[in-house]
Design a protein around this motif. Structure first.
Motif, PDB file in Angstrom:
ATOM      1  N   ILE A 275     -29.060 -16.904  46.050  1.00  0.00           N
ATOM      2  CA  ILE A 275     -27.762 -16.986  45.328  1.00  0.00           C
ATOM      3  C   ILE A 275     -26.835 -17.861  46.373  1.00  0.00           C
ATOM      4  CG2 ILE A 275     -27.772 -14.732  44.181  1.00  0.00           C
ATOM      5  CD1 ILE A 275     -26.016 -13.538  46.013  1.00  0.00           C
ATOM      6  N   GLU A 276     -25.848 -18.078  45.608  1.00  0.00           N
ATOM      7  CA  GLU A 276     -24.679 -18.889  46.492  1.00  0.00           C
ATOM      8  C   GLU A 276     -23.413 -18.520  46.238  1.00  0.00           C
ATOM      9  OE1 GLU A 276     -24.943 -23.099  45.690  1.00  0.00           O
ATOM     10  OE2 GLU A 276     -27.298 -23.217  45.627  1.00  0.00           O
ATOM     11  N   LEU A 277     -22.742 -18.239  47.220  1.00  0.00           N
ATOM     12  CA  LEU A 277     -21.266 -17.770  47.196  1.00  0.00           C
ATOM     13  C   LEU A 277     -20.468 -18.944  47.553  1.00  0.00           C
ATOM     14  CD1 LEU A 277     -21.788 -14.270  48.994  1.00  0.00           C
ATOM     15  CD2 LEU A 277     -22.346 -14.925  46.333  1.00  0.00           C
ATOM     16  N   ARG A 278     -19.456 -19.210  46.634  1.00  0.00           N
ATOM     17  CA  ARG A 278     -18.609 -20.019  46.811  1.00  0.00           C
ATOM     18  C   ARG A 278     -17.237 -19.403  47.072  1.00  0.00           C
ATOM     19  NH1 ARG A 278     -18.452 -24.955  42.918  1.00  0.00           N
ATOM     20  NH2 ARG A 278     -20.668 -25.108  43.723  1.00  0.00           N
TER      21      ARG A 278
ATOM     22  N   ASP B   4     -20.463 -20.989  51.008  1.00  0.00           N
ATOM     23  CA  ASP B   4     -19.849 -22.328  51.229  1.00  0.00           C
ATOM     24  C   ASP B   4     -18.290 -21.703  51.288  1.00  0.00           C
ATOM     25  OD1 ASP B   4     -21.702 -24.321  50.705  1.00  0.00           O
ATOM     26  OD2 ASP B   4     -21.737 -23.865  48.750  1.00  0.00           O
ATOM     27  N   PHE B   5     -17.806 -22.008  52.500  1.00  0.00           N
ATOM     28  CA  PHE B   5     -16.486 -21.636  52.899  1.00  0.00           C
ATOM     29  C   PHE B   5     -15.590 -23.010  52.699  1.00  0.00           C
ATOM     30  CE2 PHE B   5     -18.907 -18.961  55.304  1.00  0.00           C
ATOM     31  CZ  PHE B   5     -18.269 -17.646  55.456  1.00  0.00           C
ATOM     32  N   VAL B   6     -14.599 -22.798  51.795  1.00  0.00           N
ATOM     33  CA  VAL B   6     -13.816 -23.840  51.417  1.00  0.00           C
ATOM     34  C   VAL B   6     -12.282 -23.629  51.625  1.00  0.00           C
ATOM     35  CG1 VAL B   6     -12.981 -25.034  49.378  1.00  0.00           C
ATOM     36  CG2 VAL B   6     -15.212 -23.784  49.192  1.00  0.00           C
ATOM     37  N   ASN B   7     -11.851 -24.893  52.402  1.00  0.00           N
ATOM     38  CA  ASN B   7     -10.406 -24.750  52.963  1.00  0.00           C
ATOM     39  C   ASN B   7     -10.220 -23.586  54.081  1.00  0.00           C
ATOM     40  OD1 ASN B   7     -10.283 -26.736  51.005  1.00  0.00           O
ATOM     41  ND2 ASN B   7      -8.154 -26.084  50.601  1.00  0.00           N
ATOM     42  N   PHE B   8     -11.221 -23.388  54.902  1.00  0.00           N
ATOM     43  CA  PHE B   8     -10.952 -22.522  55.966  1.00  0.00           C
ATOM     44  C   PHE B   8     -10.761 -23.300  57.414  1.00  0.00           C
ATOM     45  CE2 PHE B   8     -12.825 -19.712  53.305  1.00  0.00           C
ATOM     46  CZ  PHE B   8     -12.873 -18.138  53.535  1.00  0.00           C
TER      47      PHE B   8
ATOM     48  N   ASP C 270     -34.072 -13.813  54.806  1.00  0.00           N
ATOM     49  CA  ASP C 270     -34.983 -14.468  55.576  1.00  0.00           C
ATOM     50  C   ASP C 270     -34.441 -15.771  56.028  1.00  0.00           C
ATOM     51  OD1 ASP C 270     -37.078 -12.840  55.244  1.00  0.00           O
ATOM     52  OD2 ASP C 270     -37.940 -13.984  53.378  1.00  0.00           O
ATOM     53  N   LYS C 271     -33.483 -16.461  54.862  1.00  0.00           N
ATOM     54  CA  LYS C 271     -32.649 -17.622  55.379  1.00  0.00           C
ATOM     55  C   LYS C 271     -31.057 -17.456  54.822  1.00  0.00           C
ATOM     56  CE  LYS C 271     -36.644 -20.712  54.790  1.00  0.00           C
ATOM     57  NZ  LYS C 271     -37.306 -21.806  54.127  1.00  0.00           N
ATOM     58  N   LEU C 272     -30.226 -17.929  55.721  1.00  0.00           N
ATOM     59  CA  LEU C 272     -28.968 -18.054  55.620  1.00  0.00           C
ATOM     60  C   LEU C 272     -28.402 -19.095  55.777  1.00  0.00           C
ATOM     61  CD1 LEU C 272     -26.450 -16.262  54.737  1.00  0.00           C
ATOM     62  CD2 LEU C 272     -26.243 -15.711  56.973  1.00  0.00           C
ATOM     63  N   GLN C 273     -27.640 -19.822  54.969  1.00  0.00           N
ATOM     64  CA  GLN C 273     -27.046 -20.959  55.009  1.00  0.00           C
ATOM     65  C   GLN C 273     -25.446 -21.127  55.084  1.00  0.00           C
ATOM     66  OE1 GLN C 273     -28.527 -23.673  52.017  1.00  0.00           O
ATOM     67  NE2 GLN C 273     -30.406 -22.283  52.000  1.00  0.00           N
ATOM     68  N   LEU C 274     -24.837 -21.488  55.873  1.00  0.00           N
ATOM     69  CA  LEU C 274     -23.387 -21.463  56.250  1.00  0.00           C
ATOM     70  C   LEU C 274     -22.698 -22.840  55.891  1.00  0.00           C
ATOM     71  CD1 LEU C 274     -22.876 -18.787  58.688  1.00  0.00           C
ATOM     72  CD2 LEU C 274     -23.021 -18.436  56.121  1.00  0.00           C
ATOM     73  N   THR C 275     -21.763 -23.271  55.351  1.00  0.00           N
ATOM     74  CA  THR C 275     -21.058 -24.478  55.305  1.00  0.00           C
ATOM     75  C   THR C 275     -19.591 -24.215  55.226  1.00  0.00           C
ATOM     76  OG1 THR C 275     -20.793 -24.738  52.992  1.00  0.00           O
ATOM     77  CG2 THR C 275     -23.109 -25.222  53.762  1.00  0.00           C
ATOM     78  N   GLY C 276     -18.991 -25.239  56.161  1.00  0.00           N
ATOM     79  CA  GLY C 276     -17.455 -25.016  56.305  1.00  0.00           C
ATOM     80  C   GLY C 276     -16.859 -24.036  57.105  1.00  0.00           C
ATOM     81  N   ILE C 277     -17.606 -23.185  57.747  1.00  0.00           N
ATOM     82  CA  ILE C 277     -17.127 -22.207  58.672  1.00  0.00           C
ATOM     83  C   ILE C 277     -16.250 -22.765  59.510  1.00  0.00           C
ATOM     84  CG2 ILE C 277     -19.054 -21.768  60.355  1.00  0.00           C
ATOM     85  CD1 ILE C 277     -18.588 -18.759  59.599  1.00  0.00           C
ATOM     86  N   PRO C 278     -15.273 -22.057  60.127  1.00  0.00           N
ATOM     87  CA  PRO C 278     -14.324 -22.761  60.995  1.00  0.00           C
ATOM     88  C   PRO C 278     -15.035 -22.777  62.486  1.00  0.00           C
ATOM     89  CG  PRO C 278     -12.997 -21.374  59.888  1.00  0.00           C
ATOM     90  CD  PRO C 278     -14.580 -21.107  59.387  1.00  0.00           C
TER      91      PRO C 278
END
Length: 482
Positions: free
Chosen positions: A189-192, A280-284, A310-318
């Motif tokens: 899953i993806e969390l926006r 996906d962290f947006v506007n952090f 097993d895998k974790l992807q993080l985008t846009g984290i400060p």
């Protein structure tokens, strides 16, 4: 770009009361109940105006309109009559496909090329990019209404072969209404998570674009939701809903209540079969948010949801102190020998629109992969060797998770060239494009958890287990990292 946080008003982290009330009111089940109640009232009023009872077993006598009589039960169509209709001369021209072919067609029709956004809930168009808004129907959902057999088989294909994006923790909580039989088959899953800001004064706020890799060095205008002034110190001024929103998303992944669950057995999580997740962290922005999360975040990530991915992807984290703390807590959800990948922001919310950074010609961020606690296997081996030799243990083992298995070893990887150096192969992402997530094999050093970029050299082909022991705390934790 020179941006000093001391010269700008920073938001206070707090959950907005109006947003919480609206989320409760707009919960899909309550919306459906209100619609059904209104429809029942309209139908009853229509029947009453025409002198008809709303009990389907009573109808007006055609010979005496003042009397009500029991209605005759219509004859139920049997399987024989249905089969006779299918074999009638009018339907002989229809093609007859083998059952296996029908199942393959149904499976293909239920598979979407793109992730499905907010399933079972109303779409929030403000959380969708322009490309996502322009997409039409992604699956042939009408297939499920054809017959019971297609509905039963197609529903399983729908939830098993697709990935899903959730833009609200309320929508993720509502997902618990789906049967566990279908939820347990979801693997990714993806969390926006879009940061929200509120202000009770007409002020403009700007912040540096959240860029971990310094792709963009410019300011963006923060969209604020206007709020009325209240005579209370709890809800006033410039506020944000960011870190607490992450806590709410993680809380929604905890085991939902099931009245039919047998007593004495632990309840499964919302998605018990989940293997990978993207957030996906947006506007952090960096150095803009006040700390929050605290014990709630730690209890969720390090205890309730610990070692589940097993895998974790993080985008846009400060890329600041609070962003590093958040990243450290979220890493606890990854299993030993799992993979954590970091990257720059994939979206930015500006101009009342969610913009995907894929369309920018300067947007070419890389994924920064790292193995999670890959040194633990080496540390346990190091302790066993000491015990076998009759020596005292070299030190205590840090980050000990008894009974939680590590991430499975991926098969089909190339052969390593290192003889002494302890390595592990993983298939890792090389692009943020959700429609074409290309992966390649990378070889990681188990001691540091970082990918090996240099070519084979005899001088670098060594492994010293004593590097696991921290000289400061006498604890085995690779790379001197607590």
């Amino acid at each position: 770009m020179n941006w000093d946080p001391d010269e700008h008003l920073l938001p206070e982290e707090v959950r907005d009361q109006e947003d919480q009330a609206k989320a409760w009111y707009d919960e899909p089940t309550r919306v459906l109940n209100r619609k059904l109640q209104d429809e029942n009232l309209r139908l009853k009023r229509l029947l009453r105006e025409n002198g008809i009872s709303w009990d389907d077993r009573l109808v007006t006598d055609p010979h005496d309109p003042t009397k009500l009589i029991w209605a005759e039960t219509p004859r139920k169509r049997t399987r024989t009559s249905g089969a006779f209709m299918l074999l009638s001369p009018e339907n002989k021209h229809l093609p007859k496909l083998p059952t296996e072919v029908q199942i393959q067609i149904l499976e293909y029709a239920m598979m979407s090329k793109h992730p499905i956004m907010d399933p079972l809930c109303k779409l929030n168009r403000e959380a969708m990019s322009a490309a996502e808004k322009a997409r039409g129907n992604q699956i042939a959902i009408g297939f499920l209404a054809t017959c019971r057999a297609y509905h039963a088989e197609g529903t399983q294909f729908l939830w098993k072969h697709n990935t899903f994006i959730f833009t609200s923790h309320a929508n993720l909580r509502y997902f618990a209404n789906l049967s566990l039989e279908h939820r347990k088959n979801i693997r990714h899953i993806e969390l926006r998570i879009i940061a929200k800001y509120y202000d009770d004064e007409p002020r403009k706020h700007v912040a540096p674009y959240p860029s971990m890799m310094n792709v963009f060095m410019r300011l963006i205008k923060i969209k604020t939701i206007p709020q009325p002034k209240e005579n209370t110190l709890a809800r006033n001024g410039f506020r944000s809903y960011t870190w607490d929103q992450v806590v709410d998303f993680l809380d929604a992944l905890r085991p939902p209540y099931d009245p039919n669950h047998p007593r004495g057995k632990p309840r499964p999580r919302l998605l018990p079969g989940l293997k990978s997740m993207r957030m996906d962290f947006v506007n952090f922005p960096d150095n803009f948010l006040t700390p929050s999360g605290g014990p709630s975040l730690h209890n969720l990530a390090s205890h309730d949801l610990a070692c589940t991915l097993d895998k974790l992807q993080l985008t846009g984290i400060p890329d600041d102190d609070w962003g590093y703390e958040m990243r450290t807590e979220l890493t606890c959800m990854v299993k030993d020998d799992g993979i954590l990948t970091l990257s720059d922001s994939a979206f930015v919310y500006t101009g009342n629109t969610l913009r995907s950074m894929e369309s920018s010609p300067h947007w070419r961020p890389e994924w920064l992969p790292k193995l999670v606690r890959s040194w633990k296997g080496l540390a346990q081996e190091y302790i066993r060797d000491h015990k076998a030799k009759g020596l005292p243990p070299p030190g205590r083992l840090g980050h000990h998770h008894p009974g939680l298995p590590p991430a499975p070893v991926e098969e089909g990887h190339p052969k390593t060239q290192w003889k002494e150096r302890r390595t592990l192969w993983k298939r890792c992402l090389i692009t943020q494009d959700t429609d074409a997530e290309y992966r390649e094999w990378l070889e990681f050093d188990r001691l540091t958890g970082l990918p090996i970029k240099e070519q084979y050299e005899a001088m670098a082909d060594y492994y010293d287990p004593e590097d696991l022991l921290c000289p400061d705390c006498d604890i085995l934790h690779g790379d001197y990292n607590h």
